[in-house]
Design a protein around this motif. Structure first.
Motif, mmCIF file in Angstrom:
data_model
loop_
_atom_site.group_PDB
_atom_site.id
_atom_site.type_symbol
_atom_site.label_atom_id
_atom_site.label_comp_id
_atom_site.label_asym_id
_atom_site.label_seq_id
_atom_site.Cartn_x
_atom_site.Cartn_y
_atom_site.Cartn_z
ATOM 1 N N ALA A 88 0.834 -1.210 0.000
ATOM 2 C CA ALA A 88 0.000 0.000 0.000
ATOM 3 C C ALA A 88 0.865 1.255 0.000
ATOM 4 C CB ALA A 88 -0.934 -0.011 1.209
ATOM 5 N N SER A 89 1.945 1.253 0.794
ATOM 6 C CA SER A 89 2.838 2.421 0.848
ATOM 7 C C SER A 89 3.497 2.685 -0.497
ATOM 8 C CB SER A 89 3.916 2.225 1.912
ATOM 9 O OG SER A 89 3.390 2.459 3.188
ATOM 10 N N LYS A 133 -7.800 3.656 -6.543
ATOM 11 C CA LYS A 133 -9.023 3.008 -6.064
ATOM 12 C C LYS A 133 -9.081 1.555 -6.539
ATOM 13 C CE LYS A 133 -12.530 5.750 -6.119
ATOM 14 N NZ LYS A 133 -13.719 6.520 -6.551
ATOM 15 N N ALA A 134 -8.724 1.318 -7.795
ATOM 16 C CA ALA A 134 -8.716 -0.052 -8.326
ATOM 17 C C ALA A 134 -7.683 -0.906 -7.602
ATOM 18 C CB ALA A 134 -8.438 -0.029 -9.830
ATOM 19 N N ALA A 135 -6.512 -0.318 -7.298
ATOM 20 C CA ALA A 135 -5.487 -1.046 -6.539
ATOM 21 C C ALA A 135 -6.000 -1.370 -5.136
ATOM 22 C CB ALA A 135 -4.201 -0.231 -6.464
ATOM 23 N N ALA A 136 -6.741 -0.440 -4.546
ATOM 24 C CA ALA A 136 -7.298 -0.670 -3.206
ATOM 25 C C ALA A 136 -8.210 -1.890 -3.201
ATOM 26 C CB ALA A 136 -8.072 0.563 -2.734
ATOM 27 N N HIS A 137 -8.960 -2.075 -4.282
ATOM 28 C CA HIS A 137 -9.899 -3.201 -4.345
ATOM 29 C C HIS A 137 -9.195 -4.547 -4.484
ATOM 30 C CE1 HIS A 137 -13.378 -0.726 -4.026
ATOM 31 N NE2 HIS A 137 -13.085 -0.031 -5.119
ATOM 32 N N ALA A 143 -4.663 -1.936 4.483
ATOM 33 C CA ALA A 143 -4.077 -1.518 3.204
ATOM 34 C C ALA A 143 -5.175 -1.043 2.250
ATOM 35 C CB ALA A 143 -3.291 -2.667 2.577
ATOM 36 N N HIS A 144 -6.275 -1.773 2.215
ATOM 37 C CA HIS A 144 -7.429 -1.380 1.392
ATOM 38 C C HIS A 144 -7.936 -0.008 1.822
ATOM 39 C CE1 HIS A 144 -11.363 -1.719 -0.625
ATOM 40 N NE2 HIS A 144 -11.870 -1.324 0.522
ATOM 41 N N ARG A 145 -8.111 0.154 3.117
ATOM 42 C CA ARG A 145 -8.646 1.421 3.647
ATOM 43 C C ARG A 145 -7.703 2.588 3.381
ATOM 44 N NH1 ARG A 145 -10.027 -2.217 7.657
ATOM 45 N NH2 ARG A 145 -8.309 -1.577 9.003
ATOM 46 N N LYS A 146 -6.404 2.347 3.512
ATOM 47 C CA LYS A 146 -5.415 3.406 3.306
ATOM 48 C C LYS A 146 -5.429 3.907 1.856
ATOM 49 C CE LYS A 146 -1.295 3.130 5.243
ATOM 50 N NZ LYS A 146 0.134 2.790 5.514
ATOM 51 N N LEU A 147 -5.440 2.972 0.907
ATOM 52 C CA LEU A 147 -5.466 3.357 -0.509
ATOM 53 C C LEU A 147 -6.784 4.023 -0.885
ATOM 54 C CD1 LEU A 147 -3.698 0.355 -2.269
ATOM 55 C CD2 LEU A 147 -2.901 2.709 -2.166
ATOM 56 N N LEU A 148 -7.873 3.498 -0.357
ATOM 57 C CA LEU A 148 -9.178 4.078 -0.650
ATOM 58 C C LEU A 148 -9.276 5.498 -0.087
ATOM 59 C CD1 LEU A 148 -11.344 2.756 -2.298
ATOM 60 C CD2 LEU A 148 -12.492 2.061 -0.184
#
Length: 199
Positions: A88-89, A133-137, A143-148
């Protein structure tokens, strides 16, 4: 293939996306590097599908790599066994770097009040937002929440700056700048010595 660099990683992702268009039935794409101590780059169908959803509308009009590569990167890092937090980072760092790079590239035109430069910057940032957003999914949990959350911040910045004069954007997108500072340099497991070089 020769050992991967930052530049050749982009081209590897481009080649994988084009190959996935040609043969969508392939389950996994693997690129092995010359040096035995470097890990294989492995993108599976989940990554290519997410990347193609972003890339396909742009092949004829723009380079989709800066946005679609974020999904391939998240997938490849997960497949390489990287921690979700590290993945995510790295995605955040590269997304933020692209926003700030575009802002800086367009700064002379923005400073002269060029509305086309403003439109281009906001449009590109929206595309990067879509890639993040697509990467978050493709990720779960924190990690999902951070990217979103980062994608939502970018979307909010685009909305807020829609009515701003072009010259105001020269010093905007501060959240992207902060994310770049906080999460850089990126950790790309296929590239040695990245922490000692500029991206």
């Amino acid at each position: 293939m020769p050992d991967i660099s930052v530049e050749s990683l982009r081209e590897a992702f481009r080649a994988i996306l084009r190959a996935a268009i040609a043969d969508p039935s392939v389950e996994r794409w693997e690129l092995r590097q010359v040096s035995p101590d470097r890990p294989m780059l492995h993108v599976d169908r989940t990554g290519t599908h997410a990347g193609l959803q972003i890339a396909e509308p742009f092949w004829d009009t723009a380079d989709p790599l800066p946005f679609s590569a974020l999904t391939l990167l998240a997938n490849a890092m997960t497949n390489a066994g990287e921690l979700a937090k590290t993945t995510a980072s790295t995605v955040l760092c590269l997304a933020a770097a692209h926003v700030i790079g575009e802002r800086d590239r367009l700064s002379p035109a923005l400073a002269h009040g060029d509305p086309a430069a403003k439109d281009e910057l906001i449009s590109t940032t929206k595309l990067i937002n879509g890639g993040a957003k697509a990467a978050a999914h493709l990720m779960q949990g924190a990690a999902h929440r951070k990217l979103l959350a980062f994608a939502e911040v970018l979307a909010g910045e685009c909305h807020r700056l829609k009515s701003a004069p072009p010259f105001a954007l020269v010093h905007e997108f501060v959240p992207a700048y902060r994310a770049l500072r906080r999460h850089g340099p990126p950790h790309l497991p296929w590239i040695k010595g990245l922490h000692d070089s500029a991206v």
